[in-house]
Design a protein around this motif. Structure first.
Motif, mmCIF file in Angstrom:
data_model
loop_
_atom_site.group_PDB
_atom_site.id
_atom_site.type_symbol
_atom_site.label_atom_id
_atom_site.label_comp_id
_atom_site.label_asym_id
_atom_site.label_seq_id
_atom_site.Cartn_x
_atom_site.Cartn_y
_atom_site.Cartn_z
ATOM 1 N N SER A 63 -5.488 -1.782 9.606
ATOM 2 C CA SER A 63 -5.965 -2.532 8.975
ATOM 3 C C SER A 63 -7.319 -2.377 8.363
ATOM 4 N N TYR B 140 2.696 -5.369 7.061
ATOM 5 C CA TYR B 140 4.402 -5.393 6.358
ATOM 6 C C TYR B 140 4.694 -4.134 5.569
ATOM 7 N N TYR B 141 5.102 -3.483 6.134
ATOM 8 C CA TYR B 141 5.595 -2.019 5.593
ATOM 9 C C TYR B 141 5.915 -1.948 3.936
ATOM 10 N N SER C 189 4.448 -2.685 1.876
ATOM 11 C CA SER C 189 3.736 -2.893 1.077
ATOM 12 C C SER C 189 2.895 -1.498 0.934
ATOM 13 N N TYR C 190 3.705 -0.317 1.266
ATOM 14 C CA TYR C 190 2.906 0.851 1.832
ATOM 15 C C TYR C 190 4.175 1.692 0.271
ATOM 16 N N THR C 191 3.207 1.866 -0.423
ATOM 17 C CA THR C 191 4.190 2.201 -2.005
ATOM 18 C C THR C 191 3.838 3.118 -2.430
ATOM 19 N N TYR D 16 -7.225 -0.319 1.097
ATOM 20 C CA TYR D 16 -6.043 -0.023 1.664
ATOM 21 C C TYR D 16 -5.217 -0.354 2.507
ATOM 22 N N GLY E 188 -1.277 0.947 1.277
ATOM 23 C CA GLY E 188 -1.015 -0.009 0.878
ATOM 24 C C GLY E 188 -1.688 -1.435 0.595
ATOM 25 N N ASN E 189 -1.648 -2.416 -0.519
ATOM 26 C CA ASN E 189 -2.534 -2.919 -0.667
ATOM 27 C C ASN E 189 -2.006 -4.655 0.048
ATOM 28 N N GLY E 190 -1.138 -4.513 0.530
ATOM 29 C CA GLY E 190 -0.589 -5.818 1.391
ATOM 30 C C GLY E 190 -0.838 -6.135 3.342
ATOM 31 N N ASN E 191 -0.818 -6.763 3.083
ATOM 32 C CA ASN E 191 -1.069 -7.091 4.540
ATOM 33 C C ASN E 191 -0.630 -5.778 5.692
ATOM 34 N N TYR E 192 -1.464 -5.182 6.019
ATOM 35 C CA TYR E 192 -0.971 -3.878 6.741
ATOM 36 C C TYR E 192 0.664 -3.612 7.485
#
Length: 124
Positions: A54, A107-108, A110-112, A34, A101-105
């Motif tokens: 990251s 990309y806001y 993506s933080y869920t 994450y 978050g499990n997306g691009n660090y």
């Protein structure tokens, strides 16, 4: 399910420092998979991004207002992320939230996963 627990907030005078910690856990949660971040929300304002780091190479990313003052770091062996805050200003006063978050660090959205927050108050 991800559990994030922040600590380290408090009251500090302008120019002072605080170090926030966030301990992550979860039965199926793999911390190293994450990206981690800190957000903050001041009274009457929307939650805003502060800093992210990251997964593997620990590259940091900061919002402009904290560059040069705040440092984000993580230890994948301790499932912990920190936010070292120096030269604090009254406008840094907010509730600070740890996020995973499990997306691009960078990309806001993506933080869920968010913690319950810790209050930081900077007096003038």
């Amino acid at each position: 399910q991800v559990q994030l627990v922040e600590s380290g907030g408090g009251l500090v005078q302008a120019g002072g420092s605080l170090r926030l910690s966030c301990a992550a856990s979860g039965r199926t949660f793999s911390f190293s998979h994450y990206a981690m971040a800190w957000f903050r929300q001041a009274p009457g304002k929307e939650r805003e991004f502060v800093a992210a780091i990251s997964r593997a190479d620990f590259t940091p990313y900061y919002t402009d207002s904290v560059k040069g003052r705040f440092t984000i770091s993580r230890d994948n062996n301790k499932n912990t992320v920190w936010l070292q805050m120096n030269s604090l200003k009254p406008e840094d006063t907010a509730v600070y939230y740890c996020a995973a978050g499990n997306g691009n660090y960078k990309y806001y959205p993506s933080y869920t996963n968010f913690g319950q927050g810790t209050q930081v108050t900077v007096s003038s």
